[in-house]
Design an enzyme around this catalytic site. Sequence first.
Site, PDB file in Angstrom:
ATOM      1  N   THR A   1       0.855  -1.418   0.094  1.00  0.00           N
ATOM      2  CA  THR A   1      -0.066  -0.252  -0.145  1.00  0.00           C
ATOM      3  C   THR A   1       0.931   1.157   0.093  1.00  0.00           C
ATOM      4  OG1 THR A   1      -1.777  -1.228   0.983  1.00  0.00           O
ATOM      5  CG2 THR A   1      -1.986   1.309   1.231  1.00  0.00           C
TER       6      THR A   1
ATOM      7  N   TYR B   1       6.359 -11.582   4.958  1.00  0.00           N
ATOM      8  CA  TYR B   1       5.036 -11.204   4.033  1.00  0.00           C
ATOM      9  C   TYR B   1       4.834 -12.239   3.100  1.00  0.00           C
ATOM     10  CZ  TYR B   1       2.349  -7.652   1.778  1.00  0.00           C
ATOM     11  OH  TYR B   1       1.322  -6.864   1.063  1.00  0.00           O
TER      12      TYR B   1
ATOM     13  N   LYS C   1       2.701 -11.498   7.999  1.00  0.00           N
ATOM     14  CA  LYS C   1       1.733 -10.723   7.291  1.00  0.00           C
ATOM     15  C   LYS C   1       0.933 -11.835   6.338  1.00  0.00           C
ATOM     16  CE  LYS C   1      -0.205  -6.912   4.863  1.00  0.00           C
ATOM     17  NZ  LYS C   1       0.145  -5.624   4.071  1.00  0.00           N
TER      18      LYS C   1
ATOM     19  N   VAL D   1      -3.050  -6.178   9.392  1.00  0.00           N
ATOM     20  CA  VAL D   1      -2.340  -4.957   9.006  1.00  0.00           C
ATOM     21  C   VAL D   1      -3.120  -4.791   7.849  1.00  0.00           C
ATOM     22  CG1 VAL D   1      -0.403  -4.394   7.587  1.00  0.00           C
ATOM     23  CG2 VAL D   1      -0.004  -6.046   9.393  1.00  0.00           C
TER      24      VAL D   1
END
Length: 296
Positions: free
Chosen positions: A50, A138, A166, A206
């Site tokens: 993001t 991630y 994540k 998250v």
Amino acid sequence: MTTTAPFGRALCAMITPFSADGALDLDGAQRLADHLVSRGCDGLVLSGTTGESPTTSDAEKAALVEAVREAVGERASIVTGVGTSDTRHTVELALQAEKAGADGVLVVSPYYSRPPQDALEEHFRTVADASGLPVVLYDIPGRTGTRIEPGTMLRLAEHPRIVAVKDCSYDFLGAQKVLARTELAYYAGCDEHNLALYAVGGAGYVSTVANVVPAHLRSVLDAFDSGDTATAARAQQRATPLIESMMAAGLPGTVTAKALLNELGLPAGPVRAPLRPASHETVDGLLAAYEDLTAG
């Protein structure tokens, strides 16, 4: 099963504000960070998907950490993305993040080269060995092309500085298998899973959507923690139309989050190419979903 949340429970995958000419807007980043933390975010994840990490420079990433740390102090944790397709470069960014004042690093699977699992494991271990910062793995195979398989997660969990995940794998069974057998803190990386993963022992989320409704998403976890699971479920369900509009309507969450933030008068600015801004019709739809959620 872990119940710890090393970076807090409610984390926002913060956008990176840019000025009208596309330059990094550090003042805007500070104002947005303060806004998010004051509305319930325990932590901020900078320079992730993001945060447009593929199109920000190393120097911009460091400056962003320093500016946001100055703005939020110790009120919130700061995790910053350091993952690249090059192990050496990732190590350099991890060391830079440590110097800049981050509390942890987010390390995505190397993209494009699609390393096999043994090479992937070595990549993460090398990065974790390089600095003193805790590591968040991630797992987002839809973007990287490579899954961090549950067996690899189990082995990586043995490393003392690999502390969290994540999870954007869309493999809920796999996530639960790792949760049951390790102390890794699992954070939902897909907003539709925020409550579901939390309910089976996840650490929190998250969230991209937290850029625009941080207090509402926090209220889901707060209700669950208080034992009011029905209220938690209703709050999650109420957020579903906005989650769908922002995350599942064909545009990256960066584009939709910045579109909404700009409409709300909060720091955001343009996206960097190759991303393009949302159309007027898309913005109208996003605003309608946002207003439906926040009107109550």
